[in-house]
Motif scaffolding. Sequence first.
Motif, PDB file in Angstrom:
ATOM      1  N   PHE A 124     -17.983  24.016  14.569  1.00 41.31           N
ATOM      2  CA  PHE A 124     -16.460  23.764  14.694  1.00 41.31           C
ATOM      3  C   PHE A 124     -16.244  22.344  14.918  1.00 41.31           C
ATOM      4  N   SER A 125     -16.864  21.587  15.709  1.00 42.91           N
ATOM      5  CA  SER A 125     -16.675  20.190  15.887  1.00 42.91           C
ATOM      6  C   SER A 125     -17.027  19.402  14.909  1.00 42.91           C
ATOM      7  N   SER A 126     -18.256  19.529  14.261  1.00 44.27           N
ATOM      8  CA  SER A 126     -18.813  18.781  13.046  1.00 44.27           C
ATOM      9  C   SER A 126     -19.384  17.544  14.039  1.00 44.27           C
ATOM     10  N   ARG A 127     -19.765  17.718  15.074  1.00 43.03           N
ATOM     11  CA  ARG A 127     -20.523  16.532  15.964  1.00 43.03           C
ATOM     12  C   ARG A 127     -21.851  17.002  16.463  1.00 43.03           C
ATOM     13  N   GLY A 128     -22.552  15.824  16.550  1.00 38.11           N
ATOM     14  CA  GLY A 128     -23.998  15.655  17.144  1.00 38.11           C
ATOM     15  C   GLY A 128     -23.939  16.436  18.408  1.00 38.11           C
ATOM     16  N   SER A 129     -25.289  16.142  18.997  1.00 43.50           N
ATOM     17  CA  SER A 129     -25.330  16.892  20.357  1.00 43.50           C
ATOM     18  C   SER A 129     -24.833  16.099  21.644  1.00 43.50           C
ATOM     19  N   VAL A 130     -24.419  14.677  21.201  1.00 42.39           N
ATOM     20  CA  VAL A 130     -23.440  13.871  22.231  1.00 42.39           C
ATOM     21  C   VAL A 130     -22.053  13.841  22.150  1.00 42.39           C
ATOM     22  N   LYS A 131     -21.730  13.650  20.811  1.00 46.72           N
ATOM     23  CA  LYS A 131     -20.501  13.533  20.832  1.00 46.72           C
ATOM     24  C   LYS A 131     -19.556  15.073  20.856  1.00 46.72           C
ATOM     25  N   VAL A 132     -20.442  16.065  20.838  1.00 46.13           N
ATOM     26  CA  VAL A 132     -19.796  17.477  20.944  1.00 46.13           C
ATOM     27  C   VAL A 132     -19.208  17.674  22.314  1.00 46.13           C
ATOM     28  N   TYR A 133     -19.629  16.800  23.262  1.00 44.45           N
ATOM     29  CA  TYR A 133     -18.981  16.967  24.720  1.00 44.45           C
ATOM     30  C   TYR A 133     -17.676  16.114  24.501  1.00 44.45           C
ATOM     31  N   ASP A 134     -17.119  16.011  23.593  1.00 48.44           N
ATOM     32  CA  ASP A 134     -15.712  15.460  23.545  1.00 48.44           C
ATOM     33  C   ASP A 134     -14.613  16.793  24.170  1.00 48.44           C
ATOM     34  N   PHE A 135     -15.411  17.978  24.126  1.00 46.11           N
ATOM     35  CA  PHE A 135     -14.470  18.931  24.800  1.00 46.11           C
ATOM     36  C   PHE A 135     -14.382  18.864  26.345  1.00 46.11           C
TER      37      PHE A 135
END
Length: 662
Positions: free
Chosen positions: A145-156
């Motif tokens: 859903f986010s196309s983010r890695g395991s760190v940037k995914v926590y932008d939520f």
Amino acid sequence: MDSTATENSNNNNNSGYMNPAFVGSLNSSTISIPGAYKPTNAANGSGNQKQQEAAGAGAAGTPSGPGDNQPGAEAGEPGKQRASWNNDIEFLMSCIALSVGLGNVWRFPFTALENGGGAFVIPYLIVLVLVGKPVYYLEMLLGQFSSRGSVKVYDFAPIMRGIGYGQVLATGIVTTYYATLMALTLRYFVDSFYPTLPWSYCRAEWGPDCLDSAPQEASGTSLANSTGVRTTSAEFYFTHIILREKTSIDDGIGYPSWSLALTLAIAWVIIAGIMFKGVKSSGKASYFLALFPYVVMFILLVRALSLPGAFDGVLYFLRPQWHKLLEPQVWYAAVTQVFFSLAICFGNIIMYASYNRFGHNIYRDANIVTTLDTFTSLLSGVIIFGILGNLAYENNTKDIASVVNGGPGLAFISYPDAIAKFKVLPQLFSVLFFLMLFVLGIGSNVGMASCLSTVIKDQFVNLKNWMIVVGIAIVGYLLGLLYITPGGQFVLNLLDFYGATFVALVLAIFELVTIAWIYGVKRLCRDVQFMLGIKTSLYYRICWAVVTPLMMLTILIYMLALYKPLQYKDYTYQSGVYVFGWCLSAFGVGQVFFWAIPAIRKQPASLGFWGRIRKAFEPLPNWGPTDPHTLKRYQLFVQEDNVSAMFRRSSIWHKIYDNIFG
């Protein structure tokens, strides 16, 4: 919007399930089409095209574009396309290669052996359904859903970004010692070509307590008939020839083995070669890494079941010992087996899914991988228990559990010992077995190292991929030399518990609570509907919100309640080593609190201290699909949902109910 843009928009299947009032026609797909990553200008059928154009005419100013057909721009880098899999099958194969590994073939059979054989299979399957499948699907959803890695995914929830950094630390530790297991496997693979397997016979210096692993004559020299406790030549070989292991590390760990240093270098060269071009190269290698082990396993299955006494071993594996179900240790073993076998809550699955196209059917893939992981564990259990049944038959005993020893050296003691007892072509089966182990390990190692490279790439977007890969390989090799010293297994045992197992378990609880109750199950299900066009079942909702976090918390409490100072074999570490271990654990878990500080400081100062903290728990403004056009449609989708939420009841109990079932 010009006609070309309209045509491109109407031809992609990756825009998500969107409200027609805002975005025109329903243009979602839960069908995954291999090779559908590259944008195409080919038109659909004229009738379908006209229908879509007519529906699209009602869109409220949210133009779509060809970017929807890509996994999305790099987070924080508008317009820069993120790398992607060559096709959908490569993603599935890569997930299989990551999750189906040594944990299935090596760890599962002996975990079952130590926990009642067939009795362990029942809690294992229950835990798989309540923990494994829900978390695996959850992490796939977030990554895609986010196309983010395991760190940037926590932008939520930016205040919780430290979970990702802590998981990267745990993954890095596992990656360094996992590669040394590949070095050991490669050494045994080479040794398998000797005319006589070198671990099948005793050396004079090992004394009278050594028992040949090769087939024994029926003259009373068998393990069952021997007096006293004797050690097999396979164990002597592993301990004294391969590891050169010390009895204590009080005087240091010693120097690396030159032969293992060479095989470790070969392992890292292979890993780096597979990762050299990112997912473009690792995806191509995934076909072999995922499929070849099954070829070997089916060969070994046929051989194992043809051995005398094999079916007694298989029956022991499949026959439940019901009283074992009342023992908490069995359930603890089941949770940890599922947790580490599927590689959940380490960031690897999020990373792989982040390279998917937006509309890829991960619901199907999550079910395939988790089911195949279970099948592989059961298959390897049948193979190993078939061999154990044969060993019991050869030793004139009915006690299956007595013919093999447990511990971290299982793959390099018990398996070689069993293979040495084959009377026909033991070298062939040894070559196949260790080649299979090597391929399984490489698949998992590539996934873990790729997770590290993705985090680095997301932070330093201008670095070339090959530079990151070479850097990881060099650092991983140098750190790996620690584990191939005479005291290396003492170090591995220490770092595995304090730096990986404990840290990963605590951070898994933080991750699940953050997603289920800070971001919210309801919001996550809304995102699933936008991306895949499907409604989330009560099974996933209840597991994400209640069952899975509670089971993980229970396991953590159980681990702490029964904690005893860590030992390697019978050796107790010095007190300072335990202090270092707990400091390492605190450093890994402490990332959650360390990275919360900058997240709070970045919030507007006008909000005040508590206001900034509350704001740091909210998703960033650009949270969502990284493609700008899809993000605009997602934001409109969210706005509509927020408007309807204004008219709902706001009591705490209603909010809890609404989060789970709303």
